[in-house]
Design an enzyme around this catalytic site. Structure first.
Site, PDB file in Angstrom:
ATOM      1  N   ARG A  23     -30.607  32.759  -0.909  1.00 46.46           N
ATOM      2  CA  ARG A  23     -30.425  34.172  -0.555  1.00 46.46           C
ATOM      3  C   ARG A  23     -31.584  35.036  -1.056  1.00 46.46           C
ATOM      4  NH1 ARG A  23     -24.550  35.170  -3.011  1.00 46.46           N
ATOM      5  NH2 ARG A  23     -25.264  33.462  -4.334  1.00 46.46           N
TER       6      ARG A  23
ATOM      7  N   LYS B  72     -28.948  36.479  -7.969  1.00 51.06           N
ATOM      8  CA  LYS B  72     -28.249  35.830  -9.081  1.00 51.06           C
ATOM      9  C   LYS B  72     -28.838  36.220 -10.430  1.00 51.06           C
ATOM     10  CE  LYS B  72     -25.207  33.430  -8.867  1.00 51.06           C
ATOM     11  NZ  LYS B  72     -23.773  33.855  -8.851  1.00 51.06           N
TER      12      LYS B  72
ATOM     13  N   TYR C 140     -26.071  40.074  -9.396  1.00 52.39           N
ATOM     14  CA  TYR C 140     -24.816  39.467  -9.877  1.00 52.39           C
ATOM     15  C   TYR C 140     -25.128  38.808 -11.212  1.00 52.39           C
ATOM     16  CZ  TYR C 140     -23.149  39.880  -5.026  1.00 52.39           C
ATOM     17  OH  TYR C 140     -22.778  40.353  -3.795  1.00 52.39           O
TER      18      TYR C 140
ATOM     19  N   HIS D  87     -22.543  38.258 -14.020  1.00 54.98           N
ATOM     20  CA  HIS D  87     -21.413  37.477 -14.562  1.00 54.98           C
ATOM     21  C   HIS D  87     -21.619  37.154 -16.035  1.00 54.98           C
ATOM     22  CE1 HIS D  87     -19.750  37.101 -10.546  1.00 54.98           C
ATOM     23  NE2 HIS D  87     -20.927  36.715 -10.110  1.00 54.98           N
TER      24      HIS D  87
ATOM     25  N   GLU E 167     -21.699  42.982  -9.373  1.00 56.68           N
ATOM     26  CA  GLU E 167     -20.311  42.594  -9.043  1.00 56.68           C
ATOM     27  C   GLU E 167     -19.297  43.570  -9.622  1.00 56.68           C
ATOM     28  OE1 GLU E 167     -22.246  40.956 -11.153  1.00 56.68           O
ATOM     29  OE2 GLU E 167     -21.136  40.258 -12.906  1.00 56.68           O
TER      30      GLU E 167
ATOM     31  N   SER F 262     -17.249  37.120  -1.668  1.00 60.59           N
ATOM     32  CA  SER F 262     -15.968  36.444  -1.896  1.00 60.59           C
ATOM     33  C   SER F 262     -15.392  35.920  -0.573  1.00 60.59           C
ATOM     34  CB  SER F 262     -14.972  37.406  -2.555  1.00 60.59           C
ATOM     35  OG  SER F 262     -15.357  37.653  -3.886  1.00 60.59           O
TER      36      SER F 262
ATOM     37  N   SER G 127       2.453  32.761 -10.299  1.00 58.51           N
ATOM     38  CA  SER G 127       1.622  31.904 -11.145  1.00 58.51           C
ATOM     39  C   SER G 127       2.373  31.508 -12.423  1.00 58.51           C
ATOM     40  CB  SER G 127       0.352  32.674 -11.505  1.00 58.51           C
ATOM     41  OG  SER G 127      -0.576  31.829 -12.099  1.00 58.51           O
TER      42      SER G 127
ATOM     43  N   LEU H 137      -9.185  36.181 -10.761  1.00 60.84           N
ATOM     44  CA  LEU H 137     -10.180  37.082 -11.372  1.00 60.84           C
ATOM     45  C   LEU H 137      -9.500  38.116 -12.255  1.00 60.84           C
ATOM     46  CD1 LEU H 137     -13.136  38.217 -11.578  1.00 60.84           C
ATOM     47  CD2 LEU H 137     -12.585  39.676  -9.646  1.00 60.84           C
TER      48      LEU H 137
ATOM     49  N   ASP I 222     -18.125  31.224 -11.550  1.00 61.09           N
ATOM     50  CA  ASP I 222     -19.167  32.209 -11.902  1.00 61.09           C
ATOM     51  C   ASP I 222     -18.754  33.049 -13.098  1.00 61.09           C
ATOM     52  OD1 ASP I 222     -17.207  33.476 -10.422  1.00 61.09           O
ATOM     53  OD2 ASP I 222     -18.583  34.600  -9.149  1.00 61.09           O
TER      54      ASP I 222
HETATM   55  N1  NAD Z   1     -18.429  30.628  -6.795  1.00 53.37           N
HETATM   56  C1  NAD Z   1     -18.901  31.573  -6.012  1.00 53.37           C
HETATM   57  O1  NAD Z   1     -19.900  31.402  -5.328  1.00 53.37           O
HETATM   58  C2  NAD Z   1     -18.169  32.890  -5.917  1.00 53.37           C
HETATM   59  C3  NAD Z   1     -18.447  33.813  -4.894  1.00 53.37           C
HETATM   60  C4  NAD Z   1     -17.686  34.979  -4.833  1.00 53.37           C
HETATM   61  C5  NAD Z   1     -16.695  35.216  -5.782  1.00 53.37           C
HETATM   62  N2  NAD Z   1     -16.499  34.317  -6.780  1.00 53.37           N
HETATM   63  C6  NAD Z   1     -15.473  34.487  -7.817  1.00 53.37           C
HETATM   64  O2  NAD Z   1     -14.197  34.179  -7.296  1.00 53.37           O
HETATM   65  C7  NAD Z   1     -13.206  34.793  -8.126  1.00 53.37           C
HETATM   66  C8  NAD Z   1     -12.227  35.570  -7.259  1.00 53.37           C
HETATM   67  O3  NAD Z   1     -12.875  36.667  -6.666  1.00 53.37           O
HETATM   68  P1  NAD Z   1     -12.114  37.695  -5.713  1.00 53.37           P
HETATM   69  O4  NAD Z   1     -13.152  38.584  -5.142  1.00 53.37           O
HETATM   70  O5  NAD Z   1     -11.185  36.969  -4.799  1.00 53.37           O
HETATM   71  O6  NAD Z   1     -11.252  38.499  -6.780  1.00 53.37           O
HETATM   72  P2  NAD Z   1      -9.985  39.437  -6.468  1.00 53.37           P
HETATM   73  O7  NAD Z   1      -9.883  40.401  -7.586  1.00 53.37           O
HETATM   74  O8  NAD Z   1     -10.045  39.966  -5.079  1.00 53.37           O
HETATM   75  O9  NAD Z   1      -8.759  38.424  -6.550  1.00 53.37           O
HETATM   76  C9  NAD Z   1      -8.363  37.806  -7.731  1.00 53.37           C
HETATM   77  C10 NAD Z   1      -6.885  37.490  -7.641  1.00 53.37           C
HETATM   78  O10 NAD Z   1      -6.544  36.717  -8.798  1.00 53.37           O
HETATM   79  C11 NAD Z   1      -5.214  37.090  -9.139  1.00 53.37           C
HETATM   80  N3  NAD Z   1      -4.912  36.621 -10.488  1.00 53.37           N
HETATM   81  C12 NAD Z   1      -5.294  37.134 -11.682  1.00 53.37           C
HETATM   82  N4  NAD Z   1      -4.803  36.392 -12.688  1.00 53.37           N
HETATM   83  C13 NAD Z   1      -4.102  35.377 -12.121  1.00 53.37           C
HETATM   84  C14 NAD Z   1      -3.361  34.276 -12.633  1.00 53.37           C
HETATM   85  N5  NAD Z   1      -3.228  34.057 -13.942  1.00 53.37           N
HETATM   86  N6  NAD Z   1      -2.766  33.439 -11.743  1.00 53.37           N
HETATM   87  C15 NAD Z   1      -2.878  33.646 -10.412  1.00 53.37           C
HETATM   88  N7  NAD Z   1      -3.571  34.672  -9.871  1.00 53.37           N
HETATM   89  C16 NAD Z   1      -4.176  35.524 -10.712  1.00 53.37           C
HETATM   90  C17 NAD Z   1      -5.208  38.609  -8.967  1.00 53.37           C
HETATM   91  O11 NAD Z   1      -3.912  39.127  -8.881  1.00 53.37           O
HETATM   92  C18 NAD Z   1      -5.987  38.743  -7.653  1.00 53.37           C
HETATM   93  O12 NAD Z   1      -5.123  38.718  -6.538  1.00 53.37           O
HETATM   94  C19 NAD Z   1     -14.012  35.666  -9.098  1.00 53.37           C
HETATM   95  O13 NAD Z   1     -14.228  34.973 -10.298  1.00 53.37           O
HETATM   96  C20 NAD Z   1     -15.330  35.867  -8.389  1.00 53.37           C
HETATM   97  O14 NAD Z   1     -16.381  36.195  -9.280  1.00 53.37           O
HETATM   98  C21 NAD Z   1     -17.208  33.173  -6.862  1.00 53.37           C
END
Ligand code: NAD
Length: 367
Positions: A17, A76, A95, A97, A119, A134, A220, A240, A270
């Protein structure tokens, strides 16, 4: 005064990217001189000539780019080979993190620079720069999961998509925000049966209303949630707690109980990961096998599709770069409720409560 904004070539492994695409830099004419490291846009399909035509100057090395630029607009977090390029005059925008990265956080503090974690930028209770990535990551988590389930990847040899009216495969998604919803949508589209797990009952109700008999939903930590994790073909971890390390929602015992050849994709890596004992993987070495189960945790999933991701990222990023080019930008960032959470380090001060707590570091306050 005209600012100097640099767009480096990303050096994280398998990251294609670029933060800003040529068509979006033209709006900064008169506000900033734009410097682009040679070939920075190539992975996303943009050449040096494209950037030159849009008014940027091409710089041959990262050293030169960091020397000239005040604002470094990245995708990143800085990688180890970039640490020596940073100094106290820089504003790093990308980003970051930080909650999962102690060495990076300490280095940024020691350099006495300013670090803005994109982020964490907010708009009406949402995270506008996290959302597009996401959505892409949630889609890719299922795509990767399908590939890892193949026999040649050491998977159980199961086709996740349906070839009849029956939904024969099981996908469990933990955390049903942007990533989770995207994974759920794709899984149902291809004909898998989905179990959605979250702490938020309203989100689960909405999902049940939307997908009916194709989905079951559980809170959960409940016994039903544990059962759905242990019996899934593919588990997507997407929880998250903004700015913090995520909770562990898949334990080693869950992994031990899963059928061999099943797959877990921890998208939350991340921020540190939501699977017990997980360590980051890359696109070229995408998983580990633990007790016969494939565990994948790629921190830059959208980097696999840079053409799509860079356009989405740049489209959403432009207006926040604009905010940095005004004379009193720092005052604006530190006063605004929406921008303040992203201003995490300034002149050797750690300003983010979430990062300080996650890494057991001292929190500072602006005076
Ligand atoms: N790996 C990657 O390339 C990449 C890319 C984008 C986002 N992400 C990561 O993915 C994760 C999710 O991002 P998002 O945008 O969907 O966040 P979001 O805030 O939209 O959603 C997170 C969800 O997790 C839920 N949650 C919180 N604690 C919980 C638990 N104990 N059990 C079950 N659910 C729980 C929340 O209620 C919420 O619905 C983040 O860590 C984000 O940084 C990673």
């Amino acid at each position: 005064m005209i600012k100097k904004l640099g767009i480096p070539k990303e050096v994280k492994k398998d990251e294609g990217r670029v933060s800003l695409i040529p068509e979006h830099i033209t709006q900064f004419t008169g506000l900033a001189d734009i410097f682009v490291e040679t070939n920075a846009g190539l992975g996303s399909g943009f050449t040096d000539e494209d950037y030159q035509s849009a008014g940027a100057k091409i710089v041959p090395t990262a050293h030169e780019l960091y020397d000239i630029s005040e604002i470094i607009c990245k995708v990143k977090e800085p990688q180890e080979q970039e640490f020596e390029l940073l100094n106290s005059s820089h504003v790093i925008f990308g980003y970051l993190h930080l909650a999962s990265n102690l060495s990076l956080t300490k280095m940024l503090i020691e350099k006495k620079l300013t670090a803005i974690a994109t982020e964490m930028i907010m708009d009406e209770d949402e995270y506008p720069l996290l959302i597009p990535m996401s959505k892409i990551a949630g889609n890719l988590a299922v795509q990767k999961g399908m590939q890892f389930l193949e026999y040649s990847s050491a998977g159980k040899g199961l086709l996740l998509s349906s070839i009849s009216d029956e939904r024969n495969s099981k996908v469990t998604v933990i955390g049903c925000g942007e990533v989770g919803k995207s994974s759920i949508h794709k899984s149902i589209q291809i004909g898998a049966f989905v179990t959605a797990i979250d702490v938020n009952e309203n989100i689960l109700k909405e999902l049940k209303n939307k997908y009916g008999e194709n989905i079951s939903t559980h809170i959960s930590g409940s016994d039903e949630a544990t059962e759905a994790i242990r019996t899934a073909d593919l588990v997507v971890g997407a929880v998250l707690l903004p700015g913090r390390k995520p909770p562990i929602v898949v334990t080693q015992e869950d992994i031990n109980q899963m059928e061999k050849g099943s797959v877990i994709v921890d998208v939350a890596i991340d921020q540190g990961g939501c699977v017990e004992g997980v360590t980051p993987n890359t696109h070229s070495e995408p998983f580990e096998i633990r007790n016969g189960v494939i565990v994948s945790a790629i921190a830059n999933l959208p980097g696999a599709v840079p053409k799509t991701s860079s356009i989405e990222l740049s489209t959403n990023l432009q207006k926040y770069v604009d905010n940095l080019l005004i004379e009193n930008w720092f005052e604006e960032y530190s006063k605004s409720e929406n921008l303040k959470p992203s201003l995490q380090i300034h002149s050797g001060l750690l300003l983010s409560e979430e990062v300080a707590e996650s890494l057991s570091l001292s929190l500072s306050k602006l005076v």
